[in-house]
Design a protein around this motif. Structure first.
Motif, PDB file in Angstrom:
ATOM      1  N   GLU A 193       0.909  -1.269   0.077  1.00 21.83           N
ATOM      2  CA  GLU A 193       0.208   0.119  -0.081  1.00 21.83           C
ATOM      3  C   GLU A 193       0.663   1.089   0.337  1.00 21.83           C
ATOM      4  O   GLU A 193       0.434   2.514  -0.509  1.00 21.83           O
ATOM      5  CB  GLU A 193      -0.964  -0.184   0.738  1.00 21.83           C
ATOM      6  CG  GLU A 193      -2.049   1.252   1.340  1.00 21.83           C
ATOM      7  CD  GLU A 193      -2.917   1.205   2.467  1.00 21.83           C
ATOM      8  OE1 GLU A 193      -3.768   2.070   2.884  1.00 21.83           O
ATOM      9  OE2 GLU A 193      -2.613  -0.023   3.369  1.00 21.83           O
ATOM     10  N   GLN A 247       2.197   1.982  -3.846  1.00 21.83           N
ATOM     11  CA  GLN A 247       1.655   1.941  -4.167  1.00 21.83           C
ATOM     12  C   GLN A 247       0.942   3.510  -3.862  1.00 21.83           C
ATOM     13  O   GLN A 247       0.497   4.709  -5.025  1.00 21.83           O
ATOM     14  CB  GLN A 247       0.025   1.796  -4.240  1.00 21.83           C
ATOM     15  CG  GLN A 247       0.369   0.307  -5.018  1.00 21.83           C
ATOM     16  CD  GLN A 247      -1.182  -0.536  -4.701  1.00 21.83           C
ATOM     17  OE1 GLN A 247      -1.639  -1.184  -4.047  1.00 21.83           O
ATOM     18  NE2 GLN A 247      -1.974  -0.706  -5.775  1.00 21.83           N
ATOM     19  N   LYS A 248       1.251   3.997  -2.719  1.00 19.70           N
ATOM     20  CA  LYS A 248       1.383   5.808  -2.390  1.00 19.70           C
ATOM     21  C   LYS A 248       2.383   6.642  -2.851  1.00 19.70           C
ATOM     22  O   LYS A 248       1.943   7.608  -4.120  1.00 19.70           O
ATOM     23  CB  LYS A 248       1.203   6.213  -0.904  1.00 19.70           C
ATOM     24  CG  LYS A 248      -0.242   5.386  -0.366  1.00 19.70           C
ATOM     25  CD  LYS A 248      -0.281   5.554   0.913  1.00 19.70           C
ATOM     26  CE  LYS A 248      -1.501   5.240   1.874  1.00 19.70           C
ATOM     27  NZ  LYS A 248      -1.566   6.124   3.179  1.00 19.70           N
ATOM     28  N   GLY A 282       0.839  -2.843  -7.609  1.00 20.06           N
ATOM     29  CA  GLY A 282      -0.179  -4.001  -5.915  1.00 20.06           C
ATOM     30  C   GLY A 282      -1.203  -5.578  -6.395  1.00 20.06           C
ATOM     31  O   GLY A 282      -0.804  -5.532  -6.015  1.00 20.06           O
TER      32      GLY A 282
END
Length: 604
Positions: free
Chosen positions: A225, A228-229, A449
């Motif tokens: 996560e 991806q951010k 992801g």
């Protein structure tokens, strides 16, 4: 220290003030801030000693002016080792920094030896009769605790042993050239003693200390996560900065875009930050932009052919001088080309050879600083875990969920710059094509992801179109109460009680019609679940055709669908599947996948 311009003699602490107002200084010259920078400038301007080459003197001038530097410059053995290392590795800024570090290590040892063991020069350290004194000096330098049998800096102890052996070999070669066989024999005796006693006295304890310090160290890996951010944050910044730099070329916009592009390349390629940070402008300009050869297209799938033309590839110098590849997406390539186009307009010096150069300086941006800054700005949950080293380990660890063959794993390891045991005969395709077509799919899956979606597949079976975004399926939504604990147990029971479900022709034939089952399957009881004695009815031809029409892609790709696609299939065929729920459809597809894999294994 003497001023580099007027040759006036000043104390080191006030020399930087004088340089600002020196009347003989060059016009328009503005010294960089800091005392050490001014002292380095003046030290280099001093006459070069006869026993030091100009190239090494330039490298030594950047060292901090203290007693260690003075000891290094005044010891002939250390200087000869510096000349040897400089000739061997070249005069790059990075290599010169490594040389300075090694010479300062020996300088510390020399000063300690003078204080605790009466060893005046480095020649005394490599004399066989002084070996135990040398060991005493090394232990004192590395902070040895005799009671706990530990070193404060065990890595320094190992480095000093290597440097002393290298120094003795260098001095032995010099003695043989001078035909001084007695001196050469002394160095040979030192090497024999060093081989026999160094491990016992120093390196075994140092290695044990290093190993024990890693036992309880926490293993920190970045979360998908957070990755991806960071990708999304960098993509947004990149789009904004490209517009701003195109409209108004300024040093500020150029610097910000350079930092973003540098971070994106490190993040996407899972490359060591130092390798990308030091990328030369010439490496980018001389990249191979030609299309793959038409004769090798037969070995690639349609998706892999697109990937070969989608990505650009640059080869740069990596660790230990190995060539390492860098893959650029079209957006990254556009950003870097814009940076190259506006270099001189935005204040980058013409003599600066680095691609990610600092304006008005001869250095480059550091990838570690850029990643650290953006990791905090993107609101990641664990920004400290987003480093180039941990991202590389993250890629290598998560790649184990893929069913990679040995050759596929070697491709991934080679791309990441890891050691490969042997160069296998699998490399029939050009290395460039393999990296663009196969390794790039893993990088794209990591970026999105979605690596878990391709669990159990090898590189040839992964299909990602670079121009399309595939729909993500929410695994949590498609998971029932029973499925987590009894999924495999139920599937195996169905196969045992209904063997005909696994004896089916390959998927490339026409739609399969199963014979009517004369008995229904009994699902085994599951402790603590309400679906204990649920019965399943035989699948009819119309039901099979309905499922195969809508979920054949899942069967062919060996992926078990979640709840959402199963319900979509039932809604699309309400009359045919009116007596089926989404779990029934899912288990049917699972059995088909098992049958397909078994059929393939029998054929092989």
């Amino acid at each position: 220290m003497h001023c580099a311009y007027c040759q006036g003699l000043f104390t080191r602490n006030v020399l930087w003030r004088h340089i600002k107002v020196c009347k003989l200084g060059p016009e328009g010259f503005t010294p960089k801030p800091g005392k050490n920078r001014v002292q380095s400038l003046c030290a280099f301007a001093q006459p070069v000693p006869s026993h030091i080459s100009k190239a090494l003197w330039k490298a030594l001038s950047l060292m901090h002016g203290d007693e260690i530097t003075a000891a290094v410059k005044n010891d002939s053995c250390i200087i000869q080792l510096g000349e040897h290392l400089l000739n061997k590795g070249g005069s790059t800024a990075k290599h010169e920094a490594c040389i300075r570090q090694k010479l300062r290590e020996l300088g510390k040892l020399l000063i300690t030896g003078r204080n605790v063991a009466s060893l005046k020069t480095m020649d005394d350290f490599i004399h066989p009769q002084n070996y135990m004194k040398m060991v005493q000096a090394v232990r004192h330098t590395c902070g040895y605790d005799s009671e706990a049998n530990t070193y404060k800096t065990p890595s320094l102890a190992k480095k000093l042993g290597i440097s002393l052996m290298k120094l003795s070999k260098l001095m032995k070669a010099k003695a043989l050239i001078a035909e001084d066989h007695c001196l050469a024999q002394n160095f040979s005796n030192f090497q024999e003693i060093h081989k026999e006693r160094w491990c016992e006295l120093i390196s075994a304890t140092a290695a044990r200390n290093l190993e024990e310090s890693k036992w309880n160290a926490p293993t920190v890996l970045p979360f998908t996560e957070d990755v991806q951010k960071l990708h999304a944050f960098l993509n947004k910044m990149q789009d904004e900065l490209i517009k701003q730099l195109s409209a108004e070329p300024t040093s500020k916009y150029w610097s910000e875009l350079a930092k973003v592009a540098l971070t994106q390349i490190i993040l996407f390629n899972r490359r060591r930050e130092g390798e990308v940070s030091c990328m030369l402008l010439s490496a980018f300009l001389s990249r191979d932009s030609s299309d793959p050869h038409d004769d090798i297209d037969w070995a690639l799938s349609e998706v892999e052919k697109k990937l070969c033309r989608h990505f650009s590839r640059i080869v740069i110098r990596g660790k230990r001088g190995r060539p390492v590849p860098i893959l650029l997406t079209p957006k990254m390539l556009n950003a870097v080309e814009l940076l190259v186009k506006n270099r001189e307009t935005c204040g980058v010096l013409k003599d600066n050879v680095y691609l990610f150069a600092r304006p008005s300086a001869m250095s480059h941006y550091r990838g570690s600083d850029c990643i650290r800054s953006f990791a905090k700005s993107c609101n990641a949950n664990s920004p400290d875990a987003l480093t180039s080293t941990k991202l590389r380990k993250h890629a290598a660890t998560l790649s184990t969920v893929l069913n990679l063959k040995d050759t596929d794993m070697d491709q991934l390891a080679n791309f990441l710059g890891h050691d490969i045991r042997i160069h296998r005969e699998y490399y029939r395709l050009p290395e460039k094509t393999l990296q663009l077509a196969k390794v790039s799919k893993v990088l794209m899956a990591l970026e999105q992801g979605r690596l878990a979606d391709f669990k159990g597949k090898n590189l040839d079976e992964i299909n990602i179109d670079p121009n399309e975004e595939m729909e993500l399926i929410d695994d949590d939504e498609g998971r029932s109460e029973v499925e987590d604990e009894t999924y495999e147990e139920l599937g195996e029971a169905m196969q045992e009680e209904s063997p005909e479900a696994t004896q089916v022709p390959p998927l490339d034939t026409a739609l399969i019609s199963l014979p009517e089952r004369k008995k229904s399957l009994k699902i085994p009881s599951v402790k603590g679940k309400t679906h204990a004695q649920k019965r399943r009815k035989a699948w009819e031809v119309i039901e099979i055709q309905a499922v195969e029409t809508h979920l054949k892609n899942f069967i062919s790709s060996c992926r078990v669908p979640g709840k959402l696609p199963c319900e979509q299939c039932i809604r699309a065929e309400p009359s045919a599947l009116k007596n089926r729920d989404w779990q029934s459809v899912k288990f049917y597809v699972h059995n088909r996948i098992v049958a397909y894999k078994k059929d393939l294994s029998h054929n092989v």
